[in-house]
Design an enzyme around this catalytic site. Structure first.
Site, PDB file in Angstrom:
ATOM      1  N   GLU A 166      -2.750  13.483   1.666  1.00 28.69           N
ATOM      2  CA  GLU A 166      -4.088  13.132   2.355  1.00 28.69           C
ATOM      3  C   GLU A 166      -4.974  14.341   2.879  1.00 28.69           C
ATOM      4  O   GLU A 166      -5.965  14.638   2.472  1.00 28.69           O
ATOM      5  CB  GLU A 166      -3.942  11.848   3.490  1.00 28.69           C
ATOM      6  CG  GLU A 166      -3.295  10.687   2.780  1.00 28.69           C
ATOM      7  CD  GLU A 166      -3.683   9.500   3.337  1.00 28.69           C
ATOM      8  OE1 GLU A 166      -3.375   9.476   4.553  1.00 28.69           O
ATOM      9  OE2 GLU A 166      -4.274   8.717   2.754  1.00 28.69           O
ATOM     10  N   HIS A 201       0.786  -1.183   0.165  1.00 28.37           N
ATOM     11  CA  HIS A 201      -0.013  -0.232   0.107  1.00 28.37           C
ATOM     12  C   HIS A 201       0.889   1.387  -0.187  1.00 28.37           C
ATOM     13  O   HIS A 201       0.290   2.385  -0.415  1.00 28.37           O
ATOM     14  CB  HIS A 201      -0.865   0.068   1.293  1.00 28.37           C
ATOM     15  CG  HIS A 201      -1.637  -1.094   1.335  1.00 28.37           C
ATOM     16  ND1 HIS A 201      -2.819  -1.401   0.533  1.00 28.37           N
ATOM     17  CD2 HIS A 201      -1.942  -2.113   2.462  1.00 28.37           C
ATOM     18  CE1 HIS A 201      -3.347  -2.570   0.923  1.00 28.37           C
ATOM     19  NE2 HIS A 201      -2.761  -3.124   2.055  1.00 28.37           N
ATOM     20  N   HIS A 260       3.830  10.452   7.226  1.00 26.48           N
ATOM     21  CA  HIS A 260       3.195  10.253   8.535  1.00 26.48           C
ATOM     22  C   HIS A 260       4.232   9.654   9.445  1.00 26.48           C
ATOM     23  O   HIS A 260       4.707   8.564   8.925  1.00 26.48           O
ATOM     24  CB  HIS A 260       2.081   9.363   8.310  1.00 26.48           C
ATOM     25  CG  HIS A 260       0.863  10.264   7.561  1.00 26.48           C
ATOM     26  ND1 HIS A 260      -0.147   9.559   7.191  1.00 26.48           N
ATOM     27  CD2 HIS A 260       0.643  11.441   7.472  1.00 26.48           C
ATOM     28  CE1 HIS A 260      -0.996  10.514   6.260  1.00 26.48           C
ATOM     29  NE2 HIS A 260      -0.727  11.699   6.901  1.00 26.48           N
ATOM     30  N   HIS A 295       5.964   6.428   6.934  1.00 25.90           N
ATOM     31  CA  HIS A 295       5.581   6.005   5.666  1.00 25.90           C
ATOM     32  C   HIS A 295       4.748   7.521   4.832  1.00 25.90           C
ATOM     33  O   HIS A 295       4.908   8.271   5.391  1.00 25.90           O
ATOM     34  CB  HIS A 295       4.345   5.093   5.763  1.00 25.90           C
ATOM     35  CG  HIS A 295       3.067   5.476   6.496  1.00 25.90           C
ATOM     36  ND1 HIS A 295       2.899   5.298   7.760  1.00 25.90           N
ATOM     37  CD2 HIS A 295       2.108   6.366   5.726  1.00 25.90           C
ATOM     38  CE1 HIS A 295       1.620   5.900   7.923  1.00 25.90           C
ATOM     39  NE2 HIS A 295       1.105   6.394   6.850  1.00 25.90           N
ATOM     40  N   HIS A 339       2.236   8.986   1.321  1.00 30.18           N
ATOM     41  CA  HIS A 339       1.096   8.807   0.582  1.00 30.18           C
ATOM     42  C   HIS A 339       1.600  10.051  -0.649  1.00 30.18           C
ATOM     43  O   HIS A 339       2.003  10.994  -0.426  1.00 30.18           O
ATOM     44  CB  HIS A 339      -0.044   9.645   1.207  1.00 30.18           C
ATOM     45  CG  HIS A 339      -0.292   8.538   2.390  1.00 30.18           C
ATOM     46  ND1 HIS A 339      -1.237   7.511   2.218  1.00 30.18           N
ATOM     47  CD2 HIS A 339      -0.053   8.553   3.707  1.00 30.18           C
ATOM     48  CE1 HIS A 339      -1.363   7.020   3.481  1.00 30.18           C
ATOM     49  NE2 HIS A 339      -0.498   7.538   4.444  1.00 30.18           N
ATOM     50  N   THR A 386      -5.756   6.407   8.418  1.00 31.47           N
ATOM     51  CA  THR A 386      -6.269   6.872   7.037  1.00 31.47           C
ATOM     52  C   THR A 386      -6.469   5.544   6.247  1.00 31.47           C
ATOM     53  O   THR A 386      -6.563   5.657   5.144  1.00 31.47           O
ATOM     54  CB  THR A 386      -5.591   7.791   6.127  1.00 31.47           C
ATOM     55  OG1 THR A 386      -4.267   7.320   6.126  1.00 31.47           O
ATOM     56  CG2 THR A 386      -5.483   9.184   7.001  1.00 31.47           C
TER      57      THR A 386
HETATM   58  C1  LIG Z   1      -4.331  -9.085  -1.932  1.00 35.76           C
HETATM   59  O1  LIG Z   1      -4.860 -10.134  -1.366  1.00 35.76           O
HETATM   60  C2  LIG Z   1      -4.120 -10.393  -0.160  1.00 35.76           C
HETATM   61  C3  LIG Z   1      -4.254 -11.804   0.320  1.00 35.76           C
HETATM   62  O2  LIG Z   1      -5.917 -12.124   0.275  1.00 35.76           O
HETATM   63  C4  LIG Z   1      -4.743  -9.355   0.938  1.00 35.76           C
HETATM   64  O3  LIG Z   1      -4.052  -9.391   2.119  1.00 35.76           O
HETATM   65  C5  LIG Z   1      -4.294  -7.889   0.266  1.00 35.76           C
HETATM   66  O4  LIG Z   1      -5.141  -6.901   1.014  1.00 35.76           O
HETATM   67  C6  LIG Z   1      -4.846  -7.842  -1.240  1.00 35.76           C
HETATM   68  N1  LIG Z   1      -4.704  -6.504  -1.723  1.00 35.76           N
HETATM   69  C7  LIG Z   1      -5.299  -5.885  -2.531  1.00 35.76           C
HETATM   70  C8  LIG Z   1      -4.739  -4.537  -3.084  1.00 35.76           C
HETATM   71  O5  LIG Z   1      -6.475  -6.146  -2.969  1.00 35.76           O
HETATM   72 ZN   LIG Z   2      -0.307   7.506   6.264  1.00 36.78          ZN
END
Ligand SMILES: *[C@@H]1O[C@H](CO)[C@@H](O)[C@H](O)[C@H]1NC(C)=O
Ligand SMILES: [Zn+2]
Ligand SMILES: *[C@@H]1O[C@H](CO)[C@@H](O)[C@H](O)[C@H]1NC(C)=O
Ligand SMILES: *[C@@H]1O[C@H](CO)[C@@H](O)[C@H](O)[C@H]1NC(C)=O
Ligand SMILES: *[C@@H]1O[C@H](CO)[C@@H](O)[C@H](O)[C@H]1NC(C)=O
Length: 323
Positions: free
Chosen positions: A132, A88, A145, A120, A122, A229
């Site tokens: 954000e 992320h 952050h 981290h 954003h 967030t």
């Molecule tokens: C991708 O799949 C994994 C395992 O199911 C999960 O933890 C993760 O949040 C998913 N990421 C996205 C961006 O969908």
């Molecule tokens: Zn953050």
């Protein structure tokens, strides 16, 4: 046969949705983006969510919001910095024991001591900004952050259950002509962590102050109560948003935008861009300005407003004034 294949494909999707684990940004998939988070994590639909827009005409001065005491921000902590792509964002924490033992913040209206856990970022894309929080409706290219946990709680999980559990320091970035050499180590590390789960131990250590604007600018900030967030969006955060942005060159910013990828989940992993949640409603909350922070002039009645009010309130006086 085709029907059976469909069933097999659909099953994992259903299981993941039920577990509530999948969330993403709109740049990955509109189906799990910020607008859908409250379906996956009810907390994201709460009344004290972050980020927000800081409207400087409406903030309230609080002279008790003085200098924050940064402890251990001026020295490189023992242990290695570990830079990671968590699918992320890019997150930095120290290998082995957390930075927490050595880096903490107090004062500045914080009632307790908070120890640092991780930091981290954003960001946006090549054409759009990605902070954000926004200030007077203006979004900045990137936001940092620094996440701290109240030392009176034992675990992050416990802290998330209390309104004073976490303290996050937020810094905006602005694009400058020259590279910010204090970010060279992080920017150089990005190419080694282009995919989710990748991490790299950075050879050189550095102190956190180097990543921030100059110390003399750190008494200018805004304070409000909000949330994480990202899901579960726990409303456990005392937010501090600093007025002074951190300079970074376009090339350094582009390294974040161009090098990193989100987690994949079957399809090819997309570029990690626009990993920000948009501003949430302020609702009944107030935003406070520290003793040194800027407040927009229009938040106090100007001399001409006062004169106009007098003229409206005393029409007799108005008409009898010789011009
Ligand atoms: C991708 O799949 C994994 C395992 O199911 C999960 O933890 C993760 O949040 C998913 N990421 C996205 C961006 O969908
Ligand atoms: Zn953050
Ligand atoms: C806070 O940081 C200072 C400076 O590094 C350190 O001496 C102290 O032990 C830390 N306190 C806590 C409670 O972590
Ligand atoms: C995006 O950031 C740039 C650089 O700081 C700024 O000049 C511009 O106004 C911002 N754009 C928006 C839409 O806020
Ligand atoms: C990053 O990757 C490069 C080559 O891709 C490698 O030479 C370098 O040692 C890596 N850096 C770290 C800190 O692992």
């Amino acid at each position: 046969m085709p029907r059976r294949a469909l069933t097999l494909l659909a099953l994992p999707l259903v299981l993941r949705a039920a577990s509530g684990a999948v969330w993403c940004y709109d740049s990955q998939d509109l189906k799990c983006g910020p607008g859908k988070w409250k379906d996956l994590a009810p907390g994201c639909g709460g009344d004290n969510q972050s980020p927000i827009n800081i409207d400087r005409r409406k903030v309230q001065r609080d002279t008790n919001l003085g200098d924050i005491h940064f402890e251990g921000y001026d020295q490189a902590p023992p242990g290695k910095w570990k830079l990671m792509n968590n699918g992320h964002t890019v997150v930095m924490h120290v290998e082995g024991e957390s930075m927490s033992e050595h880096i903490n913040i107090t004062s500045g209206g914080l009632t307790e001591k908070y120890r640092a856990l991780q930091f981290h970022f954003h960001w946006g894309n090549l054409k759009g900004n990605g902070s954000e929080h926004t200030i007077d409706g203006r979004q900045f290219p990137m936001e940092l952050h620094l996440v701290h946990m109240n030392t009176k709680y034992k675990t992050f999980k416990e802290a998330k259950g209390h309104p004073d559990g976490l303290a996050v320091l937020g810094f905006m970035f602005k694009v400058s002509n020259a590279d910010n050499s204090n970010y060279n180590t992080i920017v150089a590390g990005l190419k080694n962590i282009s995919h989710a789960g990748d991490f790299v131990e950075l050879a050189s250590t550095f102190c956190l102050y180097n990543l921030l604007p100059s110390v003399s600018q750190l008494s200018k900030y805004y304070r409000y109560h909000g949330s994480l967030t990202t899901p579960d969006c726990a409303e456990a955060v005392v937010w501090t948003l600093f007025e002074e942005p951190i300079p970074i060159s376009q090339a350094q910013l582009n390294a974040f935008i161009n090098t990193l990828h989100f987690s994949a989940n079957g399809t090819a992993p997309g570029k990690m861009t626009d990993n920000f949640r948009p501003p949430q409603p302020l609702k009944n909350r107030k935003v406070y300005a520290s003793k040194d922070a800027a407040i927009s002039c229009s938040s106090v009645p100007s001399a001409s407003h006062v004169l106009l009010l007098l003229l409206l309130a005393f029409p007799v006086f108005h008409f009898s004034v010789p011009l």
